[in-house]
Design a protein around this motif. Structure first.
Motif, PDB file in Angstrom:
ATOM      1  N   TYR A 136       6.611  15.338  -5.343  1.00 47.07           N
ATOM      2  CA  TYR A 136       5.942  16.421  -6.085  1.00 47.07           C
ATOM      3  C   TYR A 136       4.495  16.066  -6.390  1.00 47.07           C
ATOM      4  O   TYR A 136       3.612  16.917  -6.359  1.00 47.07           O
TER       5      TYR A 136
ATOM      6  N   ASP B 230      12.466  17.200   0.757  1.00 45.90           N
ATOM      7  CA  ASP B 230      13.196  16.528  -0.317  1.00 45.90           C
ATOM      8  C   ASP B 230      14.695  16.729  -0.084  1.00 45.90           C
ATOM      9  O   ASP B 230      15.228  17.794  -0.350  1.00 45.90           O
TER      10      ASP B 230
ATOM     11  N   LEU C   3       2.258  19.476  -6.486  1.00 45.95           N
ATOM     12  CA  LEU C   3       3.079  20.378  -7.291  1.00 45.95           C
ATOM     13  C   LEU C   3       3.174  19.887  -8.725  1.00 45.95           C
ATOM     14  O   LEU C   3       3.487  20.649  -9.633  1.00 45.95           O
ATOM     15  N   ASP C   4       2.948  18.611  -8.924  1.00 47.40           N
ATOM     16  CA  ASP C   4       2.990  18.022 -10.262  1.00 47.40           C
ATOM     17  C   ASP C   4       1.727  17.180 -10.419  1.00 47.40           C
ATOM     18  O   ASP C   4       1.117  16.779  -9.433  1.00 47.40           O
TER      19      ASP C   4
ATOM     20  N   PHE D 250       6.760  10.630 -18.158  1.00 44.07           N
ATOM     21  CA  PHE D 250       7.088  11.914 -18.799  1.00 44.07           C
ATOM     22  C   PHE D 250       7.023  11.752 -20.307  1.00 44.07           C
ATOM     23  O   PHE D 250       7.728  10.904 -20.857  1.00 44.07           O
TER      24      PHE D 250
ATOM     25  N   SER E 272      11.734  11.852  -5.719  1.00 43.94           N
ATOM     26  CA  SER E 272      11.350  13.275  -5.729  1.00 43.94           C
ATOM     27  C   SER E 272      10.067  13.481  -6.526  1.00 43.94           C
ATOM     28  O   SER E 272       9.203  14.281  -6.137  1.00 43.94           O
ATOM     29  N   THR E 273       9.927  12.717  -7.608  1.00 48.07           N
ATOM     30  CA  THR E 273       8.711  12.837  -8.414  1.00 48.07           C
ATOM     31  C   THR E 273       7.490  12.478  -7.576  1.00 48.07           C
ATOM     32  O   THR E 273       6.453  13.157  -7.631  1.00 48.07           O
TER      33      THR E 273
END
Lengths: 787, 250
Positions: free
Chosen positions: B53, B170, B58-59, B15, B49-50
């Motif tokens: 995603y 999740d 989604l990410d 990030f 969770s990352t």
């Protein structure tokens, strides 16, 4: 108090977009309201100032000295205690145009008047451009300034004026401010030449028109003096008075101010609704914070003070901004007026205008904030801190089946559900949309009505004939009324002829009431043949009947069926009122009689004017030329009402005003949409996260927001179009009732409505699309617990 | 050997602006099998969770590659990813994340209507799913009128409506009491028993025992994995899993 100010500062900073939306709406309301008050309270000043500075006459008697004796009238006036001074009779020549200048032809009716030394003390003129001289020189002419401005005539230009034997050229040596003819609204207008110059225009035997000016000690005395004058003299001419000149000067501005005032009230309603919605939303968003503040010792009154003070600050700031705008626009308007009529120093009552605006608008805004903030008193600290704002349990709505039954595509169906879920916000946006499209359609309708007047003359109080002309009985080879009427009736191009004459009568309202001097028309034959219509009752058909214009009927408190006493042709008669009509041409004052009334009282009476309805309406201009060529100086063709309005600039002024208003309201609308979409994006970010996870594309997410606006926009258009058709004439009727029009002849152009609707729709959709970009950037991480 | 349904290659996610210098997902190479119920466990902040995603599109990853059912998820536009999610992915969150202004049935239909145009078939399919998950009588209720477990089962039905290749869950029981959790896990187990591939992140030992394979995640990497040996949800399996996790530093 410091803590309250700190919270207010934080509220304003955090809710910037909503504060700006509320602010812009307050600025608009303030600007429209203070500007309308400003125009209404200021516009009479320049007129009164120029009227007094130039020692203008309160009464102008226009007469033919073969019918009326100027000297005896002057002597009578001089003996009246209310009279300050009486001028000498001025000779004038009625030039029925057109005038020729370098820029082309001017279709204006002009009284070419001789300027005598009399005008150095009464009915003075102020030279605005050109050499300052006591009087025009040989072959020089002084023009009213408005005429020069409208037709771009410069000092030194040559103007050719039609005479009985061709044209005669004058050099324009000055532009003057004429207190009676300064606005361009009085027809005919006046121009000045050196004393003795009228002989260039016509043989001396034909120069029989004179004008006598009477200045009174006070403007309030006009009716008294004229009333006595009419009982004493059998005056055959025309008496123009102060109130006519003043009304003519102020009418356009009053009309615009009236419309602005209506718009400002409508805008105020929207602003109040917006402010209330913003405050309630803020209360729910800061529910927990309010609980914390209460827990810290803030009383319910303290919390209310936060909101009230915040909006008090905003009101002060934004009303001040609006008033700054008003100060600027009002000064521009007044300077333009002052330039035209030659007033230099004008004291605008800005402090009064601003004080009224501040007190009125601030009270409304603060009261709105107070009432909305009362909701905070119900917040219980313990529950607010623990649970935040109570979540509304969503209940089923009537729109449930939209998604289940696949009645609509998914995106519009979801948008309808979102609208149904938050009805209040949808209603605010819908109201703003509705209001804006209403304003646009209203503006378009009013300008269309004015520009289409020629197709709807009767509703405005004008005869429906395409040509109006005057019989010049005084010319050596002139026709009698019967001769000319028969000639016209024999013309193949003329469908119908309505002879009429302008007349003056005095109404005697009864004991204890002042007589009323009235101007009106007497028609030969059936009045309805000229297309004229009544508001109630019918037109007179015999000598003992009369129809009154709406303003006069109101003034006298009379209605069809009543009787009135009148003084006509030196004799007192009783007339039965058969009908009431509307007519803009004399500010709602006047009468319509059958010519039989005058024929009975005056055996030599005959109408001198004719309204001609043509077979070929489109060929009116050519037919005018034909008539003028065929009948020469025996007739004078008057200018059409539509050309007169055009010359006075009423339509163009209206269009500019409405265009500015439209820009204003569209700006507010776009800001509201922008704000609504951004707030919706924030409020629905979790739902958008879910949709994104489920496979909605970024474009689809944006379209969800856009569809909401499309639906609201479509509904507002569906409602606004019939609403504007219904309400606009009513609103305009209120504005124009003082001008003699209580039933506004509202015309709508279908093409204009379609164009406006399309532009409006595209602007809304584009704004919604641009402001929805945030929706496509929503990260599904908002769905994680604790995010 | 089962076919692979999902795989990653050198997957990295960091990030920008994060205080931590280390990436959240660090050069990860892994794979998931078709029809398998895979559970990812790890400490808080480990990047579980990352990962979910990233896998579901989604990410977007900082670098590396992902394939779902041989469809390359990396280097795709938002629109392509959205279209892929409709067909291949179902997602169940810790919170049910139902759209609050839509009924239970509508929440499922919205996802379904993105793919299917046949309204009758879709309505029938929704009713089937609701029936399978035991919430058919709640079809016309609003989310606010459901219990946590009921809402979560509705979310599962929504995830299943388009017959996805894989379901990502999740912490699906993270907000539920033990009784509701059990019902949700039983539902997931039923779905899995019909051949549905599931990848689930959880902290809950009981829920984790439903997985065929448990991956332990630490510092952006899968450090170890364990196959289920005993009965789903049984105490012995839970005990064995706990011991294994403790050894890994859980």
């Amino acid at each position: 108090m410091n803590s309250i100010l700190l919270i207010i500062k934080s509220n304003l900073a955090r809710r910037r977009s909503q504060s700006i939306t509320a602010g812009v709406s307050i600025v608009t309301v303030s600007l429209l309201f203070s500007l309308s008050i400003g125009i209404l309270t200021s516009i009479q000043q320049p007129f009164d100032k120029v009227f007094n500075n130039l020692n203008a006459s309160h009464i102008l008697l226009l007469y033919d000295f073969r019918n009326d004796n100027g000297d005896s009238m002057k002597n009578w006036f001089l003996k009246q205690p209310e009279v300050e001074s009486v001028g000498n009779p001025d000779a004038y020549y009625n030039c029925n145009g057109p005038l020729f200048v370098k820029t082309g032809k001017i279709d204006a009716l002009v009284q070419i008047t001789e300027f005598t030394s009399n005008h150095l003390r009464q009915d003075k003129l102020k030279i605005l451009k050109g050499d300052i001289k006591d009087a025009p020189g040989i072959n020089e002419i002084w023009l009213p300034n408005y005429l020069a401005v409208q037709h771009n005539i410069q000092v030194g230009d040559t103007i050719a004026i039609p005479t009985s034997g061709g044209t005669y050229s004058f050099k324009v040596s000055a532009m003057v401010s004429d207190p009676h003819y300064g606005s361009g609204m009085v027809n005919p207008t006046r121009a000045w030449v050196k004393a003795g110059s009228l002989s260039f225009f016509a043989p001396v035997s034909q120069l029989t028109n004179n004008c006598l000016g009477i200045r009174l000690k006070s403007t309030d005395l006009v009716a008294d003096v004229l009333g006595r004058f009419n009982t004493k003299f059998n005056f055959a001419g025309t008496a123009l008075q102060y109130s006519i000149f003043k009304s003519a000067f102020m009418s356009t501005y009053q009309l615009i101010a009236g419309i602005l005032l209506i718009f400002s009230i409508l805008a105020l309603i929207i602003a109040v609704y917006l402010i209330r919605s913003i405050i309630i939303k803020t209360i729910y968003d800061y529910y927990k914070l309010t609980g914390i503040l209460k827990a810290q010792g803030f009383t319910p009154a303290n919390i209310i003070v936060i909101y009230v003070t915040q909006y008090l600050f905003m009101a002060i700031l934004f009303i001040a901004l609006g008033c700054c705008g008003t100060s600027f626009i009002l000064q521009l308007i007044m300077q333009s007026v002052m330039r035209t009529i030659g007033v230099i120093d004008l004291h605008l009552r800005l402090p009064f205008i601003f004080a009224v605006s501040f007190i009125f608008l601030t009270t409304i805004i603060v009261l709105t904030a107070f009432i909305a903030a009362l909701k905070t008193t119900k917040i219980k600290p313990a529950q607010a801190i623990k649970y935040g704002a109570p979540e509304r349990i969503k209940t089923r709505t009537r729109a449930d089946n939209i998604i289940n039954r696949s009645l609509l595509p998914l995106l519009p169906a979801l948008s309808i559900r979102a609208l149904m879920e938050n009805k209040k916000r949808a209603l605010v946006t819908f109201t703003v949309l509705l209001f804006t499209i209403f304003i646009l359609l209203f503006s378009s309708g009013v300008t269309t009505s004015l520009s289409q007047l020629k197709y709807n003359k009767a509703a405005w109080g004008f005869e429906n004939g395409e040509i109006e002309l005057v019989r010049n009985g005084a010319t050596p080879i002139g026709f009698t009324h019967q001769e000319l009427k028969e000639i016209f009736e024999g013309e193949k191009g003329i469908k119908s002829v309505t002879p009429f004459s302008y007349e003056s009568i005095m109404i005697l309202p009864g004991a204890g009431k002042q007589p009323v001097n009235l101007f009106g028309k007497a028609y030969e034959g059936d009045i309805t043949k000229a297309g004229l219509i009544t508001l109630s009752g019918i037109y007179p058909s015999n000598e003992s009947e009369i129809a009154l214009c709406i303003g006069t009927a109101k003034l006298l408190g009379k209605m069809p069926g009543d009787s009135i006493a009148a003084f006509i042709e030196g004799q007192q008669v009783t007339l039965k009122i058969t009908g009431v009509y509307q007519d803009i041409s004399n500010m709602g004052q006047g009468f319509r009689l059958s010519s039989k009334t005058f024929e009975k009282l005056n055996p030599v009476y005959s109408p001198a004017m004719y309204s001609l309805k043509l077979v070929n309406v489109a060929g009116a201009e050519d037919y005018k030329k034909y008539l003028q060529k065929k009948y020469g100086s025996t007739i004078t063709i008057n200018m059409n009402i539509e050309d007169r309005l055009k010359q006075m600039g009423i339509v163009s002024n209206m269009i500019i005003t409405f265009l500015l208003l439209a820009i204003f309201f569209i700006t507010i609308l776009l800001l509201s949409i922008w704000n609504d979409v951004i707030v919706s994006t924030r409020d629905y970010r979790k739902s958008f996260g879910i949709f994104k996870t489920a496979g909605f594309t970024p474009r689809q997410l944006r379209m969800l927001l856009v569809w909401k606006m499309i639906l609201l926009c479509a509904f507002s258009l569906i409602l606004a179009i019939p609403l504007s058709l219904f309400l606009s004439p009513l609103l305009m009727g209120q504005v124009t009732q003082n001008f003699g029009i209580v039933q506004f002849p509202f015309s709508v152009s279908g093409v204009s409505v379609i164009i406006i609707a399309c532009i409006f729709f595209c602007a809304v959709v584009l704004c919604a699309w641009l402001s929805s970009s945030g929706a496509s950037k929503i990260n599904p991480r908002v769905l994680l617990v604790g995010q | 050997m089962k076919p692979q349904i999902l795989k990653t290659s050198a997957l990295t996610k960091s990030f920008p602006g994060s205080n931590s210098a280390a990436p959240v997902i660090n050069n990860l190479d892994t794979h998931f099998f078709k029809g398998e119920f895979t559970v990812i466990m790890g400490n808080s902040g480990s990047g579980k969770s990352t990962l979910l995603y990233l896998l579901s599109g989604l990410d977007k990853a900082t670098s590396g590659k992902i394939w779902i059912d041989d469809f390359p998820v990396h280097n795709r536009t938002e629109k392509e990813l959205a279209l892929m999610r409709r067909q291949k992915v179902g997602f169940v969150f810790q919170d049910s994340n139902l759209v609050p202004n839509l009924t239970v049935k509508e929440n499922i239909l919205v996802a379904g209507r993105l793919v299917s145009k046949n309204s009758n078939q879709l309505n029938k399919r929704v009713d089937e799913l609701l029936n399978d998950l035991g919430i058919l009588p709640l079809a016309n209720r609003m989310p606010g009128q459901l219990s946590g477990g009921e809402a979560q089962r509705c979310a599962m039905a929504r995830a299943l409506i388009n017959d996805p290749v894989v379901i990502f869950a999740d912490e699906p029981t993270g907000s539920l009491n033990s009784e509701a959790s059990l019902k949700v896990m039983d539902c997931l187990d039923t779905i899995h028993s019909k051949g549905q591939s599931i990848v689930m992140v959880t902290h809950d030992l009981k829920s984790a025992t439903y997985g065929d394979r448990i991956l332990f995640f630490r510092d952006g990497q899968i450090v170890d994995e364990r196959l289920r040996l005993g009965e789903r949800g049984c105490a012995a399996e839970e005990e064995a899993l706990f011991t294994w996790l403790k050894q890994k530093g859980w």
